[in-house]
Scaffold this active site. Structure first.
Site, PDB file in Angstrom:
ATOM      1  CD  GLU A  78      25.516 -33.280  -7.724  1.00 26.35           C
ATOM      2  OE1 GLU A  78      24.496 -33.128  -8.400  1.00 26.35           O
ATOM      3  OE2 GLU A  78      26.220 -32.333  -7.329  1.00 26.35           O
ATOM      4  CD  GLU A 124      29.991 -31.251 -10.014  1.00 27.15           C
ATOM      5  OE1 GLU A 124      29.100 -30.390  -9.876  1.00 27.15           O
ATOM      6  OE2 GLU A 124      29.781 -32.380 -10.504  1.00 27.15           O
TER       7      GLU A 124
HETATM    8  C1  BG6 Z   1      26.042 -30.703 -10.154  1.00 25.80           C
HETATM    9  C2  BG6 Z   1      26.251 -31.610 -11.313  1.00 25.80           C
HETATM   10  O1  BG6 Z   1      24.781 -31.016  -9.652  1.00 25.80           O
HETATM   11  O2  BG6 Z   1      25.918 -29.344 -10.352  1.00 25.80           O
HETATM   12  C3  BG6 Z   1      26.672 -30.921 -12.590  1.00 25.80           C
HETATM   13  O3  BG6 Z   1      27.107 -32.652 -10.998  1.00 25.80           O
HETATM   14  C4  BG6 Z   1      25.938 -29.604 -12.743  1.00 25.80           C
HETATM   15  O4  BG6 Z   1      26.461 -31.803 -13.667  1.00 25.80           O
HETATM   16  C5  BG6 Z   1      26.342 -28.738 -11.550  1.00 25.80           C
HETATM   17  O5  BG6 Z   1      26.154 -28.946 -13.942  1.00 25.80           O
HETATM   18  C6  BG6 Z   1      25.760 -27.329 -11.579  1.00 25.80           C
HETATM   19  O6  BG6 Z   1      24.376 -27.384 -11.759  1.00 25.80           O
HETATM   20  P1  BG6 Z   1      23.662 -26.478 -12.830  1.00 25.80           P
HETATM   21  O7  BG6 Z   1      22.236 -26.838 -12.783  1.00 25.80           O
HETATM   22  O8  BG6 Z   1      23.938 -25.080 -12.414  1.00 25.80           O
HETATM   23  O9  BG6 Z   1      24.317 -26.811 -14.151  1.00 25.80           O
END
Ligand code: BG6
Length: 472
Positions: free
Chosen positions: A166, A371
């Site tokens: 990201e 993700e």
């Molecule tokens: C992504 C990241 O932005 O989203 C992760 O790569 C992150 O590291 C995930 O945990 C979810 O975001 P958050 O703020 O809900 O933990």
């Protein structure tokens, strides 16, 4: 478009789950590790820090066993740069190398493919102090040399590599760049210089990857999601296209084409954000594009146009961190057709299919979803079970859309849910959980950190076992 027949997932489709080093490992000051920008970040008193995280550093064997029982084909994790090079460059820390060798060997012993993120937010603090970190061109060679070390050390067992997680967020979140101060314009200007340097570093790293004759695939993990126009008004349509450009496409245009597109150049110039570009930089990117794209997808956004006025001049941003509105470009609004998570992230499975199609049309590269998941306030009941049906529904609907994207001809070769196990959320500590495995720690009470399988664990297990046929 609906299809009469559905493609099935190929027999070697990589079903997986993901984490990142600073969110799971803990052992912040153990094993010779140096400090990262995350470790020195000003603590948000409402959430826990990451010093113990979920203690994966000490419990990785138990965790990998849980992955194997779940049936994972691939596990995405990141390497903490400062465990390998505590100062970001210079001397190698053998204890750190040993930790990742052990972890990789453990995964391989269960036939789980390691998917390594070279750098996931935890940039070495020492490099910020040595020369200003990503804002300096010195950062380029340090990143490349670090990646080369990883290729040479772990490349005999690792085929899939993600360069930077990201980058678009890193650029816009000052603490991730090690920046302090309140001058938002200056931070954005520096952010775009950092962005450029990261693109050069990525291209040089991909060059090294090829020169070393590495087998497998390499590419960035980008946060990429559809931006819908709020209405049929052409101005809203234009706003959605511009938002796609300045949030997402600008970055892949650089990685994949070595191009600052004309509208993006104008956007940067109008705001005085244009970075310094050296001769040969863009050619290098063109010559060494990624061989795959990793996509992090959670939600879509919906926008209206947001004309600049005297009150909101060009460059004005409504949100300090991730822009929710930029005068002269767009403004994010609520989409009444979509439900949202407890954190207001609008749930849009079809948006994932659209995202995959958009990426395919623009860049024609193999894609892995790196993700996708739902953060929620999970509750452990008295029977030691978390009934996370909402998560099952979320994942089920998104995976269905991946299948439809295969019908559309998109080359998706894997899917990693975020996360395998509850981790410390980047901005919400332990309140916001994502995992298939529950960890019984709270923000400020570490408890025993027991690992407990949630209902979604069993659902994903049977989904993997049937290779996607058991989607409901
Ligand atoms: C992504 C990241 O932005 O989203 C992760 O790569 C992150 O590291 C995930 O945990 C979810 O975001 P958050 O703020 O809900 O933990």
């Amino acid at each position: 478009m609906e299809h009469k027949q559905n493609e099935t997932f190929s027999s070697d489709f990589l079903w997986g789950a993901a984490t990142s080093s600073f969110q799971v490992e803990g052992a912040q000051n153990e094993g010779g590790k140096g400090l990262s920008v995350i470790d020195v970040m000003k603590k948000n008193p409402k959430i826990t820090d990451f010093s113990v995280a979920i203690d994966h550093y000490h419990r990785y064997k138990e965790d990998v066993k849980l992955m194997a029982d779940l049936g994972l084909k691939v596990y995405r994790f990141s390497i903490a740069w400062t465990r390998i090079f505590p100062k970001g460059n210079g001397e190698v820390n053998e204890e750190g190398v040993a930790f990742y060798n052990d972890l990789i060997n453990e995964l391989v012993s269960y036939n789980i493919e390691p998917l390594i993120t070279i750098y996931h937010f935890d940039y070495p603090q020492d490099l910020v102090e040595q020369y200003g970190g990503w804002m300096s061109r010195k950062s380029i060679e340090d990143y490349r040399a670090y990646a080369e070390f990883l290729f040479k050390t772990f490349g005999d067992r690792v085929k899939y590599w993600l360069t930077i997680n990201e980058q678009d967020h890193v650029v816009r979140i000052p603490s991730r760049l090690g920046l302090t101060g309140d001058d938002r314009y200056e931070q954005m200007r520096l952010g775009y210089q950092a962005n450029h340097n990261m693109c050069v570093a990525t291209a040089l790293t991909i060059k090294t990857f090829h020169e070393l004759g590495m087998k497998g695939k390499i590419g960035p993990a980008v946060s990429y999601s559809m931006v819908h126009p709020a209405s049929a008004h052409p101005d809203d349509h234009l706003a959605s296209k511009d938002a796609m450009l300045i949030k997402h496409n600008y970055l892949l245009d650089l990685h994949c084409r070595g191009e600052y597109s004309k509208p993006f150049q104008t956007y940067l110039a109008d705001r005085n954000y244009m970075p310094q570009i050296e001769d040969g930089d863009l050619d290098l990117m063109k010559q060494y594009p990624p061989t795959m794209i990793g996509v992090n997808y959670y939600f879509s956004e919906t926008v209206t146009s947001f004309p600049a006025t005297e009150e909101f001049p060009i460059g004005y941003q409504k949100e300090a961190l991730l822009a929710e509105a930029e005068a002269g470009v767009f403004q994010v609004v609520k989409n009444d057709r979509l439900q949202a998570t407890d954190w207001g992230w609008e749930i849009d499975p079809v948006g994932l299919r659209l995202t995959l199609r958009e990426l395919n049309e623009r860049y024609q590269l193999p894609i892995i979803i790196t993700e996708n998941g739902m953060g929620a306030y999970d509750e452990l009941d008295e029977g030691d079970m978390v009934h996370d049906d909402y998560r099952i529904a979320y994942l089920n609907e998104h995976i269905k859309q991946v299948q439809l994207a295969l019908n559309d001809g998109v080359d998706v070769f894997g899917y990693c849910a975020w996360t395998f196990i509850d981790v410390v959320s980047g901005r919400n500590g332990m309140d916001k959980r994502y995992g298939f495995v529950y960890v019984d720690r709270e923000n400020f009470d570490l408890k025993e950190m027991r690992r407990i399988k949630k209902k979604s664990y069993y659902w994903y297990q049977s989904m993997i076992e049937s290779n996607g046929k058991r989607l409901t």
